[in-house]
Design a protein around this motif. Structure first.
Motif, PDB file in Angstrom:
ATOM      1  N   HIS A 157       0.820  -1.205   0.000  1.00 14.25           N
ATOM      2  CA  HIS A 157       0.000   0.000   0.000  1.00 14.25           C
ATOM      3  C   HIS A 157       0.860   1.264   0.000  1.00 14.25           C
ATOM      4  O   HIS A 157       0.596   2.217  -0.735  1.00 14.25           O
ATOM      5  CB  HIS A 157      -0.932  -0.032   1.227  1.00 14.25           C
ATOM      6  CG  HIS A 157      -1.989   1.024   1.242  1.00 14.25           C
ATOM      7  ND1 HIS A 157      -1.739   2.299   1.698  1.00 14.25           N
ATOM      8  CD2 HIS A 157      -3.286   1.008   0.852  1.00 14.25           C
ATOM      9  CE1 HIS A 157      -2.859   3.015   1.593  1.00 14.25           C
ATOM     10  NE2 HIS A 157      -3.804   2.255   1.080  1.00 14.25           N
ATOM     11  N   THR A 161       0.946   3.988  -2.950  1.00 16.26           N
ATOM     12  CA  THR A 161       0.170   5.218  -2.688  1.00 16.26           C
ATOM     13  C   THR A 161       0.923   6.267  -1.871  1.00 16.26           C
ATOM     14  O   THR A 161       0.440   7.385  -1.716  1.00 16.26           O
ATOM     15  CB  THR A 161      -1.124   4.895  -1.906  1.00 16.26           C
ATOM     16  OG1 THR A 161      -0.780   4.536  -0.566  1.00 16.26           O
ATOM     17  CG2 THR A 161      -1.914   3.769  -2.559  1.00 16.26           C
ATOM     18  N   ARG A 235       2.633  -0.051  18.728  1.00 17.91           N
ATOM     19  CA  ARG A 235       3.250   0.014  17.405  1.00 17.91           C
ATOM     20  C   ARG A 235       4.240   1.156  17.313  1.00 17.91           C
ATOM     21  O   ARG A 235       5.157   1.127  16.504  1.00 17.91           O
ATOM     22  CB  ARG A 235       2.143   0.339  16.385  1.00 17.91           C
ATOM     23  CG  ARG A 235       1.682  -0.803  15.574  1.00 17.91           C
ATOM     24  CD  ARG A 235       0.602  -0.316  14.651  1.00 17.91           C
ATOM     25  NE  ARG A 235       1.011  -0.592  13.287  1.00 17.91           N
ATOM     26  CZ  ARG A 235       0.194  -0.553  12.243  1.00 17.91           C
ATOM     27  NH1 ARG A 235      -1.060  -0.207  12.401  1.00 17.91           N
ATOM     28  NH2 ARG A 235       0.616  -0.824  11.051  1.00 17.91           N
TER      29      ARG A 235
ATOM     30  N   GLU B  93       3.183 -10.843   8.181  1.00 20.49           N
ATOM     31  CA  GLU B  93       1.835 -11.101   7.681  1.00 20.49           C
ATOM     32  C   GLU B  93       1.683 -12.590   7.361  1.00 20.49           C
ATOM     33  O   GLU B  93       0.589 -13.080   7.093  1.00 20.49           O
ATOM     34  CB  GLU B  93       1.584 -10.240   6.437  1.00 20.49           C
ATOM     35  CG  GLU B  93       0.105 -10.064   6.131  1.00 20.49           C
ATOM     36  CD  GLU B  93      -0.177  -8.834   5.285  1.00 20.49           C
ATOM     37  OE1 GLU B  93       0.428  -7.773   5.544  1.00 20.49           O
ATOM     38  OE2 GLU B  93      -0.987  -8.950   4.363  1.00 20.49           O
ATOM     39  N   TRP B  97      -1.569 -15.216   6.926  1.00 20.10           N
ATOM     40  CA  TRP B  97      -1.532 -16.073   5.727  1.00 20.10           C
ATOM     41  C   TRP B  97      -1.610 -17.546   6.140  1.00 20.10           C
ATOM     42  O   TRP B  97      -2.271 -18.349   5.486  1.00 20.10           O
ATOM     43  CB  TRP B  97      -0.260 -15.830   4.901  1.00 20.10           C
ATOM     44  CG  TRP B  97      -0.173 -14.452   4.267  1.00 20.10           C
ATOM     45  CD1 TRP B  97      -1.214 -13.602   4.005  1.00 20.10           C
ATOM     46  CD2 TRP B  97       1.011 -13.780   3.821  1.00 20.10           C
ATOM     47  NE1 TRP B  97      -0.745 -12.441   3.428  1.00 20.10           N
ATOM     48  CE2 TRP B  97       0.613 -12.526   3.303  1.00 20.10           C
ATOM     49  CE3 TRP B  97       2.371 -14.114   3.814  1.00 20.10           C
ATOM     50  CZ2 TRP B  97       1.528 -11.600   2.780  1.00 20.10           C
ATOM     51  CZ3 TRP B  97       3.274 -13.199   3.294  1.00 20.10           C
ATOM     52  CH2 TRP B  97       2.858 -11.950   2.780  1.00 20.10           C
ATOM     53  N   ILE B 115      -0.657  -4.841  15.326  1.00 23.45           N
ATOM     54  CA  ILE B 115      -0.229  -5.060  13.935  1.00 23.45           C
ATOM     55  C   ILE B 115      -0.925  -6.297  13.376  1.00 23.45           C
ATOM     56  O   ILE B 115      -1.394  -6.307  12.240  1.00 23.45           O
ATOM     57  CB  ILE B 115       1.314  -5.185  13.811  1.00 23.45           C
ATOM     58  CG1 ILE B 115       1.991  -3.929  14.381  1.00 23.45           C
ATOM     59  CG2 ILE B 115       1.723  -5.398  12.360  1.00 23.45           C
ATOM     60  CD1 ILE B 115       3.512  -3.926  14.290  1.00 23.45           C
ATOM     61  N   ASN B 118      -4.497  -5.525  12.188  1.00 23.40           N
ATOM     62  CA  ASN B 118      -4.527  -4.961  10.830  1.00 23.40           C
ATOM     63  C   ASN B 118      -4.295  -6.014   9.776  1.00 23.40           C
ATOM     64  O   ASN B 118      -5.002  -6.086   8.778  1.00 23.40           O
ATOM     65  CB  ASN B 118      -3.388  -3.954  10.660  1.00 23.40           C
ATOM     66  CG  ASN B 118      -3.774  -2.592  11.107  1.00 23.40           C
ATOM     67  OD1 ASN B 118      -4.730  -2.018  10.621  1.00 23.40           O
ATOM     68  ND2 ASN B 118      -3.037  -2.063  12.060  1.00 23.40           N
ATOM     69  N   ASN B 119      -3.239  -6.791   9.996  1.00 23.32           N
ATOM     70  CA  ASN B 119      -2.844  -7.781   8.991  1.00 23.32           C
ATOM     71  C   ASN B 119      -3.954  -8.804   8.750  1.00 23.32           C
ATOM     72  O   ASN B 119      -4.174  -9.231   7.615  1.00 23.32           O
ATOM     73  CB  ASN B 119      -1.566  -8.506   9.425  1.00 23.32           C
ATOM     74  CG  ASN B 119      -0.324  -7.638   9.284  1.00 23.32           C
ATOM     75  OD1 ASN B 119      -0.342  -6.633   8.585  1.00 23.32           O
ATOM     76  ND2 ASN B 119       0.745  -8.025   9.947  1.00 23.32           N
ATOM     77  N   LYS B 122      -6.793  -7.411   6.634  1.00 26.15           N
ATOM     78  CA  LYS B 122      -6.370  -7.198   5.244  1.00 26.15           C
ATOM     79  C   LYS B 122      -6.316  -8.507   4.472  1.00 26.15           C
ATOM     80  O   LYS B 122      -6.157  -8.513   3.256  1.00 26.15           O
ATOM     81  CB  LYS B 122      -5.013  -6.498   5.203  1.00 26.15           C
ATOM     82  CG  LYS B 122      -5.143  -5.021   5.569  1.00 26.15           C
ATOM     83  CD  LYS B 122      -3.831  -4.295   5.483  1.00 26.15           C
ATOM     84  CE  LYS B 122      -3.887  -2.950   6.181  1.00 26.15           C
ATOM     85  NZ  LYS B 122      -4.875  -2.027   5.624  1.00 26.15           N
ATOM     86  N   ASN B 123      -6.421  -9.622   5.179  1.00 25.53           N
ATOM     87  CA  ASN B 123      -6.433 -10.920   4.516  1.00 25.53           C
ATOM     88  C   ASN B 123      -7.765 -11.642   4.687  1.00 25.53           C
ATOM     89  O   ASN B 123      -7.837 -12.858   4.549  1.00 25.53           O
ATOM     90  CB  ASN B 123      -5.270 -11.763   5.031  1.00 25.53           C
ATOM     91  CG  ASN B 123      -3.953 -11.239   4.484  1.00 25.53           C
ATOM     92  OD1 ASN B 123      -3.605 -11.507   3.341  1.00 25.53           O
ATOM     93  ND2 ASN B 123      -3.262 -10.438   5.266  1.00 25.53           N
ATOM     94  N   ARG B 175     -13.581  -1.601   8.288  1.00 25.36           N
ATOM     95  CA  ARG B 175     -13.086  -2.978   8.163  1.00 25.36           C
ATOM     96  C   ARG B 175     -14.223  -3.932   7.798  1.00 25.36           C
ATOM     97  O   ARG B 175     -14.053  -4.850   7.006  1.00 25.36           O
ATOM     98  CB  ARG B 175     -12.413  -3.419   9.461  1.00 25.36           C
ATOM     99  CG  ARG B 175     -11.074  -2.745   9.681  1.00 25.36           C
ATOM    100  CD  ARG B 175     -10.264  -3.495  10.724  1.00 25.36           C
ATOM    101  NE  ARG B 175      -8.899  -3.007  10.774  1.00 25.36           N
ATOM    102  CZ  ARG B 175      -8.448  -2.134  11.670  1.00 25.36           C
ATOM    103  NH1 ARG B 175      -9.257  -1.653  12.590  1.00 25.36           N
ATOM    104  NH2 ARG B 175      -7.196  -1.759  11.638  1.00 25.36           N
ATOM    105  N   ASP B 184     -10.143  -4.161  -1.971  1.00 19.02           N
ATOM    106  CA  ASP B 184      -8.703  -3.953  -1.981  1.00 19.02           C
ATOM    107  C   ASP B 184      -8.428  -2.514  -1.525  1.00 19.02           C
ATOM    108  O   ASP B 184      -8.873  -1.554  -2.136  1.00 19.02           O
ATOM    109  CB  ASP B 184      -8.246  -4.206  -3.433  1.00 19.02           C
ATOM    110  CG  ASP B 184      -6.891  -3.630  -3.773  1.00 19.02           C
ATOM    111  OD1 ASP B 184      -6.144  -3.260  -2.856  1.00 19.02           O
ATOM    112  OD2 ASP B 184      -6.578  -3.556  -4.978  1.00 19.02           O
ATOM    113  N   ASP B 185      -7.678  -2.373  -0.424  1.00 16.96           N
ATOM    114  CA  ASP B 185      -7.345  -1.050   0.136  1.00 16.96           C
ATOM    115  C   ASP B 185      -6.688  -0.107  -0.863  1.00 16.96           C
ATOM    116  O   ASP B 185      -6.954   1.087  -0.875  1.00 16.96           O
ATOM    117  CB  ASP B 185      -6.288  -1.213   1.242  1.00 16.96           C
ATOM    118  CG  ASP B 185      -6.904  -1.621   2.553  1.00 16.96           C
ATOM    119  OD1 ASP B 185      -8.139  -1.667   2.644  1.00 16.96           O
ATOM    120  OD2 ASP B 185      -6.125  -1.877   3.484  1.00 16.96           O
ATOM    121  N   ILE B 186      -5.774  -0.649  -1.657  1.00 15.35           N
ATOM    122  CA  ILE B 186      -4.976   0.222  -2.542  1.00 15.35           C
ATOM    123  C   ILE B 186      -5.885   0.909  -3.563  1.00 15.35           C
ATOM    124  O   ILE B 186      -5.785   2.109  -3.785  1.00 15.35           O
ATOM    125  CB  ILE B 186      -3.860  -0.580  -3.242  1.00 15.35           C
ATOM    126  CG1 ILE B 186      -2.890  -1.110  -2.187  1.00 15.35           C
ATOM    127  CG2 ILE B 186      -3.123   0.288  -4.264  1.00 15.35           C
ATOM    128  CD1 ILE B 186      -1.778  -1.984  -2.733  1.00 15.35           C
TER     129      ILE B 186
END
Lengths: 483, 215
Positions: A157, A161, A235, B93, B97, B115, B118-119, B122-123, B175, B184-186
């Motif tokens: 990301h 970006t 973090r 990550e 996975w 962390i 978040n990870n 995102k999956n 979320r 997809d975040d991007i």
């Protein structure tokens, strides 16, 4: 309206967009990359036919997988015996070439552990946002920067970006007031903090470390403290800018010069929490209460002072903790109420992004000087944090002190902190380690890690068991010299 | 990312606090440059009696019969029930996975590390938080009843336990939306490309030293 914390200021300076759903886009100034958490991110870019947003923000180095013996390193990548590690290192090299990203490869004198390299190059500056696919990225917060560890999806990301999609954290201040005792270092301070607030104590917070004991630390010491913020669940760890910060940054390759330097310094002076800033949580420790620390268990919160003993699980506050402690003692092969100084060591590791900077090596060398490691120690190794740290240590003759004492003097990398290369513990072996995590299997299958400062690790190497560095003659000499 | 749909799945209890990412997926397996194939090494040090190496045929390795995921009653589990501060430690990550590749879609615990939290999302992995008392009770129920299942309904933010009890949970809107839509975040962020460019330009003007390159 109350004033802003350092974190508030850094957040506001980088806020691109606040969304109604509570998420925000923040702009990233520096993106550090290493070989383990980046290949899938580059692959993702490729599959989506995307390009990096900004090339000059990225700085890459190989550190996690690289071998640390001179014989292997002198052959470059082909000295990496493990074919899977070799592919990973080669993949970073290839990606950096393909996209045009600056990389300090295995034989570059600037190569090293990513969190040592960034600050050393001046690539970490106050007021920056710094991210890296590594949880110890909080290290860079020592410069008054906002530094986050991120996952691989976030690496992709940021590449695509230049932003991180995130949520604002709460503010926590950890104050350490007073003067640190003889032989008590930054590592002991941060271990004591983790021991007090626990491994989840900082979850959801950005921690600012403050107070006179923190202010008295060198930049190396401040990096050690911020490095382990994640071990307290946060973090982000950070420390306000002062003269110590600015003195460290001057004359480094990426640092500003001339008029830009003057403007930058003027700006950096504001990177402190306002006197009337409000924190959601404040924790205070007295520096005088902190003694050299040793972890006895399998979580960094399982730590105590050198004069202490292994706790009795039956005295635990609740059943979950009791079970964790029982399991930890079983894994570590320790008995309840055993004295810390009775723990015998098999191996010694001085290195990692927590404690492999020049000052760390100097502290260890002071203790090692003129001594020999105990016969019972199977391996004692010193792994400098970067090629430049190694060179400086050699110029100061530290390598010779270590080698004469029986330590191995290695090439830079993450090494036995996480044992992705050949440097690892055997099952059941106890290690005095200057790294940051004592999880089960972290330093090798069945390995038993005790987290300590560099001076404590060196002292344990010589005695063969833990000793209180405060009782060593080297410490008196150190203080006499400094005074 | 696949859309997260309502499902009913078997619950496996991992009764351990502070499960770190080294335990979820040990470092020797992080050398892969792919996103898939980590499931056979999930909880490797707990699951097998020998030391795992990358690229091994795991079907030939000795299993630890005492480890919960090796017990016949928990085969095919899609929901992991565990204790506080799950996922602490490294940012790898590879941990989500591995969970996803193994077949877990949901982890239920009193708290999670930042962390990892978040990870996981995102999956496509849903993390559900309940208070310690509820978690204690769920452990008792799951251990007492073979084949214990839960119905996970993200849309309505609730799970229905084997006994028919409804437990509501909190999850942030963004979320939830991404999970339900498989977003997809991007792609979403790049919709703000102009805003990012404008910010970048003013940031460069205000603090040019942040953009400086070595001479």
């Amino acid at each position: 309206m109350s004033g802003q914390t350092l974190y508030d200021k850094l957040w506001n300076q980088h806020l691109v967009k606040q969304r109604d759903d509570g998420t925000a886009l923040i702009y990233i100034d520096r993106h550090m990359l290493h070989e383990v958490t980046s290949p899938q991110a580059f692959e993702g870019l490729r599959l989506a036919n995307r390009k990096p947003w900004r090339l000059d923000t990225n700085l890459a180095t190989t550190d996690h997988n690289v071998p640390t013996t001179l014989i292997e390193r002198s052959q470059g990548n082909s000295g990496i015996k493990d074919p899977v590690s070799l592919i990973q290192v080669q993949t970073l090299d290839d990606n950096c070439v393909e996209y045009g990203i600056t990389e300090f490869g295995i034989n570059d004198p600037r190569q090293g552990i990513v969190h040592v390299v960034g600050p050393e190059q001046g690539a970490t500056l106050p007021g920056m946002t710094v991210v890296c696919g590594d949880s110890h990225t909080a290290t860079h917060g020592a410069f008054g920067a906002l530094a986050h560890g991120i996952g691989t999806s976030e690496v992709e990301h940021v590449l695509a970006t230049q932003c991180l999609l995130t949520q604002k954290m709460k503010n926590m201040q950890v104050r350490v007031e007073g003067e640190l005792g003889l032989g008590v270092t930054a590592k002991d301070v941060v271990l004591a903090i983790i021991g007090k607030i626990g491994t989840a104590g900082g979850t959801g917070y950005a921690i600012e470390f403050a107070g006179s004991a923190i202010e008295s630390l060198s930049m190396e010491g401040r990096m050690t403290v911020c490095n382990m913020a994640i071990e307290a669940g946060a973090r982000v760890g950070m420390i306000a800018v002062d003269d110590t910060t600015i003195d460290y940054i001057g004359n480094r390759p990426y640092s500003p010069t001339g008029e830009q330097w003057e403007a930058a310094v003027a700006d950096w002076r504001n990177l402190v929490s306002d006197p009337d800033a409000v924190f959601d949580n404040v924790v205070t420790l007295k520096a005088e209460d902190i003694e050299p620390q040793v972890s006895w268990g399998t979580s960094p919160e399982m730590v105590t002072g050198i004069s202490g003993q292994v706790p009795d699980p039956n005295a635990a506050p609740d059943e979950t903790v009791q079970r964790s402690h029982t399991r930890a003692l079983e894994y570590m092969g320790l008995q309840a109420n055993q004295k810390i100084t009775d723990i015998k060591l098999d191996k010694i590791f001085i290195g990692s992004c927590t404690n492999a900077r020049i000052e760390d090596l100097r502290e260890a060398a002071k203790v090692a000087k003129g001594n020999k490691i105990a016969d019972s120690i199977k391996l004692a190794m010193v792994v400098p944090g970067s090629g430049l740290v190694k060179r400086q240590a050699e110029e100061e003759g530290l390598d010779k002190i270590f080698i004469d004492a029986g330590f191995e003097w290695r090439e830079p990398g993450c090494s036995m902190c996480l044992a992705m290369n050949a440097d690892k513990l055997g099952a059941g072996e106890h290690c005095a380690s200057t790294s940051n995590r004592n999880f089960e299997g972290r330093q090798g299958y069945g390995g038993r890690t005790h987290l300590v400062s560099p001076a404590m690790a060196a002292a344990a190497a010589i005695a063969g068991h833990f000793v209180d560095v405060r009782s060593l003659p080297a410490n008196d000499a150190t203080h006499a010299q400094e005074a | 990312m696949k859309k997260f749909e309502r499902f009913e799945g078997v619950v496996a209890p991992l009764d351990r606090a502070n499960v770190d990412t080294d335990l979820i997926i040990p470092k020797q397996f992080l050398k892969s440059i792919k996103r898939t194939g980590f499931g056979v090494n999930l909880f490797d040090e707990l699951r097998y009696l020998d030391e795992g190496e990358p690229g091994q045929d795991c079907s030939q390795r000795p299993l630890n019969p005492d480890f919960v995921l090796n017990k016949p009653r928990y085969q095919g589990a899609e929901i992991l029930l565990t204790r506080r501060n799950f996922g602490c430690g490294s940012s790898r990550e590879h941990a989500p996975w591995a969970l996803e590749d193994f077949g877990f879609k949901v982890v239920v615990a009193p708290s999670f590390a930042d962390i990892f939290y978040n990870n996981a999302f995102k999956n496509g992995i849903l993390l559900i938080t309940f208070d310690e008392d509820t978690i204690d009770r769920l452990f008792d129920e799951v251990e007492a009843k073979e084949g214990y299942r839960m119905d996970v309904d993200l849309e309505n933010q609730r799970v229905i336990t084997h006994r028919g009890e409804i437990l509501e949970f909190e999850v942030d809107e963004f979320r939830k939306h991404c999970l339900l839509e498989g977003l997809d975040d991007i792609g979403l962020t790049l919709k703000d490309e102009d805003a990012i460019r404008r910010f970048e330009e003013s940031h460069r003007q205000a603090r040019p030293w942040l953009f400086r390159q070595p001479a």
